[in-house]
Design a protein around this motif. Structure first.
Motif, PDB file in Angstrom:
ATOM      1  N   ARG A 104      58.060  71.590  18.242  1.00  0.00           N
ATOM      2  CA  ARG A 104      58.283  72.866  17.534  1.00  0.00           C
ATOM      3  C   ARG A 104      58.682  73.966  18.505  1.00  0.00           C
ATOM      4  N   LEU A 105      57.950  74.069  19.599  1.00  0.00           N
ATOM      5  CA  LEU A 105      58.239  75.125  20.567  1.00  0.00           C
ATOM      6  C   LEU A 105      59.557  74.872  21.296  1.00  0.00           C
ATOM      7  N   ARG A 106      59.895  73.607  21.511  1.00  0.00           N
ATOM      8  CA  ARG A 106      61.189  73.282  22.116  1.00  0.00           C
ATOM      9  C   ARG A 106      62.322  73.766  21.220  1.00  0.00           C
ATOM     10  N   ASP A 107      62.185  73.550  19.925  1.00  0.00           N
ATOM     11  CA  ASP A 107      63.207  74.024  18.984  1.00  0.00           C
ATOM     12  C   ASP A 107      63.336  75.545  19.033  1.00  0.00           C
ATOM     13  N   VAL A 108      62.204  76.238  19.163  1.00  0.00           N
ATOM     14  CA  VAL A 108      62.215  77.697  19.283  1.00  0.00           C
ATOM     15  C   VAL A 108      62.936  78.108  20.563  1.00  0.00           C
ATOM     16  N   ALA A 109      62.622  77.441  21.674  1.00  0.00           N
ATOM     17  CA  ALA A 109      63.239  77.774  22.962  1.00  0.00           C
ATOM     18  C   ALA A 109      64.741  77.539  22.934  1.00  0.00           C
ATOM     19  N   VAL A 110      65.164  76.446  22.327  1.00  0.00           N
ATOM     20  CA  VAL A 110      66.600  76.142  22.232  1.00  0.00           C
ATOM     21  C   VAL A 110      67.303  77.180  21.359  1.00  0.00           C
ATOM     22  N   ALA A 111      66.695  77.524  20.227  1.00  0.00           N
ATOM     23  CA  ALA A 111      67.293  78.529  19.337  1.00  0.00           C
ATOM     24  C   ALA A 111      67.351  79.893  20.024  1.00  0.00           C
ATOM     25  N   PHE A 112      66.307  80.250  20.764  1.00  0.00           N
ATOM     26  CA  PHE A 112      66.283  81.526  21.471  1.00  0.00           C
ATOM     27  C   PHE A 112      67.383  81.561  22.527  1.00  0.00           C
ATOM     28  N   ASP A 113      67.530  80.483  23.265  1.00  0.00           N
ATOM     29  CA  ASP A 113      68.567  80.408  24.287  1.00  0.00           C
ATOM     30  C   ASP A 113      69.960  80.509  23.658  1.00  0.00           C
ATOM     31  N   LYS A 114      70.143  79.851  22.534  1.00  0.00           N
ATOM     32  CA  LYS A 114      71.436  79.910  21.839  1.00  0.00           C
ATOM     33  C   LYS A 114      71.736  81.343  21.398  1.00  0.00           C
ATOM     34  N   ARG A 115      70.724  82.025  20.862  1.00  0.00           N
ATOM     35  CA  ARG A 115      70.894  83.422  20.449  1.00  0.00           C
ATOM     36  C   ARG A 115      71.208  84.308  21.648  1.00  0.00           C
ATOM     37  N   LEU A 116      70.512  84.066  22.753  1.00  0.00           N
ATOM     38  CA  LEU A 116      70.706  84.857  23.965  1.00  0.00           C
ATOM     39  C   LEU A 116      72.129  84.708  24.513  1.00  0.00           C
ATOM     40  N   ARG A 117      72.687  83.512  24.423  1.00  0.00           N
ATOM     41  CA  ARG A 117      74.019  83.229  24.960  1.00  0.00           C
ATOM     42  C   ARG A 117      75.153  83.564  23.983  1.00  0.00           C
ATOM     43  N   ALA A 118      74.817  83.944  22.771  1.00  0.00           N
ATOM     44  CA  ALA A 118      75.831  84.178  21.730  1.00  0.00           C
ATOM     45  C   ALA A 118      76.903  85.153  22.212  1.00  0.00           C
ATOM     46  N   ILE A 120      78.854  84.933  24.727  1.00  0.00           N
ATOM     47  CA  ILE A 120      79.084  84.970  26.173  1.00  0.00           C
ATOM     48  C   ILE A 120      79.728  83.645  26.584  1.00  0.00           C
ATOM     49  N   PRO A 121      80.908  83.705  27.171  1.00  0.00           N
ATOM     50  CA  PRO A 121      81.573  82.464  27.612  1.00  0.00           C
ATOM     51  C   PRO A 121      80.744  81.727  28.666  1.00  0.00           C
ATOM     52  N   ASP A 122      80.870  80.407  28.697  1.00  0.00           N
ATOM     53  CA  ASP A 122      80.093  79.577  29.621  1.00  0.00           C
ATOM     54  C   ASP A 122      80.265  79.992  31.077  1.00  0.00           C
ATOM     55  N   ALA A 126      77.263  81.040  33.655  1.00  0.00           N
ATOM     56  CA  ALA A 126      77.103  80.442  34.983  1.00  0.00           C
ATOM     57  C   ALA A 126      77.052  81.523  36.065  1.00  0.00           C
ATOM     58  N   GLN A 127      77.848  82.558  35.913  1.00  0.00           N
ATOM     59  CA  GLN A 127      77.833  83.661  36.881  1.00  0.00           C
ATOM     60  C   GLN A 127      76.484  84.387  36.865  1.00  0.00           C
ATOM     61  N   VAL A 128      75.964  84.629  35.683  1.00  0.00           N
ATOM     62  CA  VAL A 128      74.654  85.283  35.575  1.00  0.00           C
ATOM     63  C   VAL A 128      73.577  84.406  36.209  1.00  0.00           C
ATOM     64  N   ALA A 129      73.614  83.106  35.928  1.00  0.00           N
ATOM     65  CA  ALA A 129      72.628  82.197  36.511  1.00  0.00           C
ATOM     66  C   ALA A 129      72.714  82.216  38.034  1.00  0.00           C
ATOM     67  N   ALA A 130      73.914  82.230  38.570  1.00  0.00           N
ATOM     68  CA  ALA A 130      74.092  82.275  40.022  1.00  0.00           C
ATOM     69  C   ALA A 130      73.576  83.601  40.587  1.00  0.00           C
ATOM     70  N   MET A 131      73.842  84.680  39.888  1.00  0.00           N
ATOM     71  CA  MET A 131      73.385  85.990  40.345  1.00  0.00           C
ATOM     72  C   MET A 131      71.857  86.060  40.333  1.00  0.00           C
ATOM     73  N   LEU A 132      71.233  85.541  39.289  1.00  0.00           N
ATOM     74  CA  LEU A 132      69.776  85.538  39.220  1.00  0.00           C
ATOM     75  C   LEU A 132      69.179  84.704  40.355  1.00  0.00           C
ATOM     76  N   ALA A 133      69.808  83.576  40.662  1.00  0.00           N
ATOM     77  CA  ALA A 133      69.346  82.747  41.779  1.00  0.00           C
ATOM     78  C   ALA A 133      69.454  83.519  43.093  1.00  0.00           C
ATOM     79  N   THR A 134      70.520  84.287  43.246  1.00  0.00           N
ATOM     80  CA  THR A 134      70.688  85.102  44.451  1.00  0.00           C
ATOM     81  C   THR A 134      69.616  86.182  44.524  1.00  0.00           C
TER      82      THR A 134
END
Length: 141
Positions: A104-118, A120-122, A126-134
């Motif tokens: 149940r919580l996995r489904d929530v996390a996946v849906a939340f991530d999908k909403r968050l990325r709505a 925004i091109p892939d 990837a650029q945001v993920a790289a920046m956060l890692a930096t």
């Protein structure tokens, strides 16, 4: 020194707070919460993990994890048993109820991530993920 714009750290802090609160609310609606989700995810990721390994994966102290595990064990979400090879080590495993809540919580996390990325091109994600890692590397030890 006068700041002419909001420092990125402050903006990142505010954004993180808003996202964390929204994600936590969705998890609570589904019957969990962030500590429960992180614990279930960690146990699921590493079959028969011990408590020290789980605390490290989640990024919390052992005593804090013990508090969460005690509550989750009382709820019937997981079991702890001593490792036969080392009686000082407890192995943590999900019960059927824990597996169901994980899904149940996995489904929530996946849906939340999908909403968050709505919208925004892939490549931008990837650029945001790289920046956060930096950012993490820049302030890490």
């Amino acid at each position: 020194m006068k700041l002419t714009s909001v420092p990125i750290g402050m903006d990142l802090f505010r954004t993180t707070k808003v996202l964390s609160q929204a994600f936590e609310a969705r998890l609570v609606e589904a019957g969990g919460g962030l500590p429960t989700w992180l614990t279930l995810l960690s146990v699921k990721s590493q079959a028969s993990a011990n408590q020290r390994e789980l605390a490290g994966m989640i990024g919390i102290q052992g005593a804090t994890l013990t508090h969460h595990l005690n509550a989750m064990e009382k709820q019937g979400l997981l079991t702890r048993r001593r490792d036969p090879a080392n009686r000082r080590v407890h192995r943590v495993e999900l019960t059927d109820a824990g597996e169901a809540l994980f899904l149940r919580l996995r489904d929530v996390a996946v849906a939340f991530d999908k909403r968050l990325r709505a919208g925004i091109p892939d490549d931008q994600v990837a650029q945001v993920a790289a920046m956060l890692a930096t950012f993490r590397a820049n302030v890490g030890d």
